[in-house]
Scaffold this motif. Sequence first.
Motif, PDB file in Angstrom:
ATOM      1  N   TRP A   1      68.618 -32.553 -25.110  1.00  0.00           N
ATOM      2  CA  TRP A   1      70.025 -32.311 -25.453  1.00  0.00           C
ATOM      3  C   TRP A   1      70.687 -33.546 -26.041  1.00  0.00           C
ATOM      4  CZ3 TRP A   1      70.247 -30.468 -19.763  1.00  0.00           C
ATOM      5  CH2 TRP A   1      69.501 -29.282 -19.662  1.00  0.00           C
ATOM      6  N   PHE A   2      70.230 -34.734 -25.609  1.00  0.00           N
ATOM      7  CA  PHE A   2      70.799 -35.985 -26.102  1.00  0.00           C
ATOM      8  C   PHE A   2      70.717 -36.057 -27.628  1.00  0.00           C
ATOM      9  CE2 PHE A   2      70.201 -40.456 -27.402  1.00  0.00           C
ATOM     10  CZ  PHE A   2      71.387 -40.995 -26.938  1.00  0.00           C
ATOM     11  N   SER A   3      69.606 -35.618 -28.163  1.00  0.00           N
ATOM     12  CA  SER A   3      69.407 -35.735 -29.612  1.00  0.00           C
ATOM     13  C   SER A   3      69.365 -34.364 -30.287  1.00  0.00           C
ATOM     14  CB  SER A   3      68.103 -36.493 -29.883  1.00  0.00           C
ATOM     15  OG  SER A   3      67.055 -35.919 -29.119  1.00  0.00           O
ATOM     16  N   TYR A   4      69.918 -33.363 -29.621  1.00  0.00           N
ATOM     17  CA  TYR A   4      69.814 -31.980 -30.095  1.00  0.00           C
ATOM     18  C   TYR A   4      70.285 -31.815 -31.540  1.00  0.00           C
ATOM     19  CZ  TYR A   4      69.407 -26.951 -29.218  1.00  0.00           C
ATOM     20  OH  TYR A   4      69.010 -25.656 -29.231  1.00  0.00           O
ATOM     21  N   HIS A   5      71.380 -32.524 -31.886  1.00  0.00           N
ATOM     22  CA  HIS A   5      71.952 -32.344 -33.233  1.00  0.00           C
ATOM     23  C   HIS A   5      71.020 -32.851 -34.335  1.00  0.00           C
ATOM     24  CE1 HIS A   5      73.297 -36.259 -31.740  1.00  0.00           C
ATOM     25  NE2 HIS A   5      73.258 -36.653 -32.996  1.00  0.00           N
ATOM     26  N   HIS A   6      70.065 -33.727 -33.983  1.00  0.00           N
ATOM     27  CA  HIS A   6      69.120 -34.190 -35.012  1.00  0.00           C
ATOM     28  C   HIS A   6      68.271 -33.037 -35.548  1.00  0.00           C
ATOM     29  CE1 HIS A   6      70.065 -38.366 -34.595  1.00  0.00           C
ATOM     30  NE2 HIS A   6      69.794 -38.381 -33.305  1.00  0.00           N
ATOM     31  N   LEU A   7      68.082 -32.014 -34.726  1.00  0.00           N
ATOM     32  CA  LEU A   7      67.259 -30.875 -35.137  1.00  0.00           C
ATOM     33  C   LEU A   7      67.897 -30.076 -36.280  1.00  0.00           C
ATOM     34  CD1 LEU A   7      66.386 -29.574 -31.546  1.00  0.00           C
ATOM     35  CD2 LEU A   7      64.949 -30.978 -33.037  1.00  0.00           C
ATOM     36  N   PHE A   8      69.175 -30.341 -36.558  1.00  0.00           N
ATOM     37  CA  PHE A   8      69.903 -29.556 -37.557  1.00  0.00           C
ATOM     38  C   PHE A   8      69.908 -30.197 -38.938  1.00  0.00           C
ATOM     39  CE2 PHE A   8      72.143 -26.395 -34.976  1.00  0.00           C
ATOM     40  CZ  PHE A   8      71.739 -26.845 -33.718  1.00  0.00           C
ATOM     41  N   LYS A   9      69.563 -31.476 -38.966  1.00  0.00           N
ATOM     42  CA  LYS A   9      69.795 -32.269 -40.177  1.00  0.00           C
ATOM     43  C   LYS A   9      69.173 -31.652 -41.423  1.00  0.00           C
ATOM     44  CE  LYS A   9      71.955 -35.733 -38.247  1.00  0.00           C
ATOM     45  NZ  LYS A   9      73.304 -36.113 -38.652  1.00  0.00           N
ATOM     46  N   SER A  10      67.882 -31.347 -41.323  1.00  0.00           N
ATOM     47  CA  SER A  10      67.195 -30.920 -42.544  1.00  0.00           C
ATOM     48  C   SER A  10      67.701 -29.539 -42.989  1.00  0.00           C
ATOM     49  CB  SER A  10      65.683 -30.995 -42.327  1.00  0.00           C
ATOM     50  OG  SER A  10      65.085 -29.759 -42.542  1.00  0.00           O
ATOM     51  N   SER A  11      67.893 -28.616 -42.048  1.00  0.00           N
ATOM     52  CA  SER A  11      68.356 -27.268 -42.438  1.00  0.00           C
ATOM     53  C   SER A  11      69.767 -27.303 -43.007  1.00  0.00           C
ATOM     54  CB  SER A  11      68.346 -26.326 -41.233  1.00  0.00           C
ATOM     55  OG  SER A  11      67.112 -26.374 -40.585  1.00  0.00           O
ATOM     56  N   LEU A  12      70.651 -28.033 -42.357  1.00  0.00           N
ATOM     57  CA  LEU A  12      72.034 -28.092 -42.851  1.00  0.00           C
ATOM     58  C   LEU A  12      72.077 -28.780 -44.215  1.00  0.00           C
ATOM     59  CD1 LEU A  12      74.188 -29.006 -39.703  1.00  0.00           C
ATOM     60  CD2 LEU A  12      74.091 -26.808 -40.898  1.00  0.00           C
ATOM     61  N   ALA A  13      71.275 -29.833 -44.357  1.00  0.00           N
ATOM     62  CA  ALA A  13      71.261 -30.570 -45.628  1.00  0.00           C
ATOM     63  C   ALA A  13      70.834 -29.648 -46.769  1.00  0.00           C
ATOM     64  CB  ALA A  13      70.334 -31.777 -45.519  1.00  0.00           C
ATOM     65  N   LYS A  14      69.808 -28.827 -46.514  1.00  0.00           N
ATOM     66  CA  LYS A  14      69.339 -27.897 -47.560  1.00  0.00           C
ATOM     67  C   LYS A  14      70.407 -26.855 -47.888  1.00  0.00           C
ATOM     68  CE  LYS A  14      65.259 -27.246 -45.651  1.00  0.00           C
ATOM     69  NZ  LYS A  14      64.120 -26.521 -45.134  1.00  0.00           N
TER      70      LYS A  14
END
Length: 434
Positions: free
Chosen positions: A77-90
């Motif tokens: 959960w600490f780094s959960y938002h990192h999982l979104f980077k590539s999808s949101l960027a695309k």
Amino acid sequence: MTFQNNTAYAAQLDQNDSLKEFRNEFYIPKFEGNECIYFCGNSLGLQPKITEQYIREELEDWKKLGVKGHFHAKRPWFSYHHLFKSSLAKLVGALPEEVTPMNSLTTNLQLLLTSFYRPTATRYKILVEEGAFPSDYYTVASQANLHGYSAEQAIVELKPKPNNHTLTTQDILHTIEQLGDAVALILLPGVQYYTGQLFDMHKITEVGKKVGAVVGFDLAHAAGNVPLKLHDWGVDFAAWCSYKYLNSGPGATGALFVHQNHDPKQHKLNGWWGTDENTRFFMKKEFEPMKGADAWQLSNKNVLSLAAQLASLSIFDRAGIQNLRNKSIQLTDYLIFIVNEINKSLSIEIQIITPRNLDERGAQLSLIIPDQLGKTVFEALSRQHVVVDWREPDVIRMAPVPLYNTFMDVFRFGQILHQTLDKNIENLKQTTKT
Ligand SMILES: *Cc1c(COP(=O)(O)O)cnc(C)c1O
């Protein structure tokens, strides 16, 4: 492309659709045992079947690990938002560090305007559109107030020409040039919620920046609907919600974009989740910002809500926003064709206020049924399990969503609308006779 108004043809289009399997990945609401025709994905997207699993996994890790889940969950959960980077960027055409999921849309707009609306004695105007979504208007008005300006002093509204529903790019650019160095900030939608108009974000940004303004977009109706190139266009900031085209559930956590050019140390409201994650738990007073958009984070994340967004983004990753856009154009074109077919056989004309030019619209069409029949028709459609939405004073909005809507949906909608109108025009004539 020449379309046809019959079942076999609609079925053929569905058969040829390379994205057709995606519909099976969603729950289509049923009323009285029948799947509805759902055209409200612009308001609340449907639930992907995998969402439950993503949320359940977080509940399980919480159940089993308690606080240790912050670092030891399957997806910590600490780094959960990192999982979104590539999808949101695309999805929005950004660098991974320029995007982050957080808060909800209005909250993010307020935070971003706190950073980006920096009025001076001579440059303090905010340019918005007259038909702006009320929450966006409240945002700019309250930001003006915080700086000692009344809404009337600070806000300039773009208005369509008389008897028009939509703005022209030319008029928008002209107004920006006229305001020149008086305009501090421009906040416009990517896709307008009422008319469905898709704005030329590239040109608006270019001209806005030429006059020295900061340019931001509300992408509530654009994210997940049309391909975007926020980084290349040079957009300063943007925010969006993820419960509309992004299918992440009611009130879901949204996301924001801040261009790489902006220093994360700049003026903004700070919270501990915006500090460098390597030193965050040293609990120091110094604020050392994260790189990029993450510096705008305030609080630790609502993981249960983000789990739904992560599930949904995995579908967008597989489908591809450009493929979705290609189908979307065809679906919406088919809907325009069907409405025109109905018009040919009626004594009234349904008006489409969304621009016809496909570069100026996304998935949504906004219809006006003349003779004040709109509300009656809307209610009749609802009774027949066609889910569209009604926006005062006179618009029926509908969004054929390429992930789960079909050409057959559009065809069947046409049949139901035609019958409904036939009946109501007859009733209306009888009422006028008596
Ligand atoms: C849907 C929508 C909102 C909703 O704001 P929330 O903060 O998510 O409740 C705001 N602005 C626009 C333009 C919208 O379309």
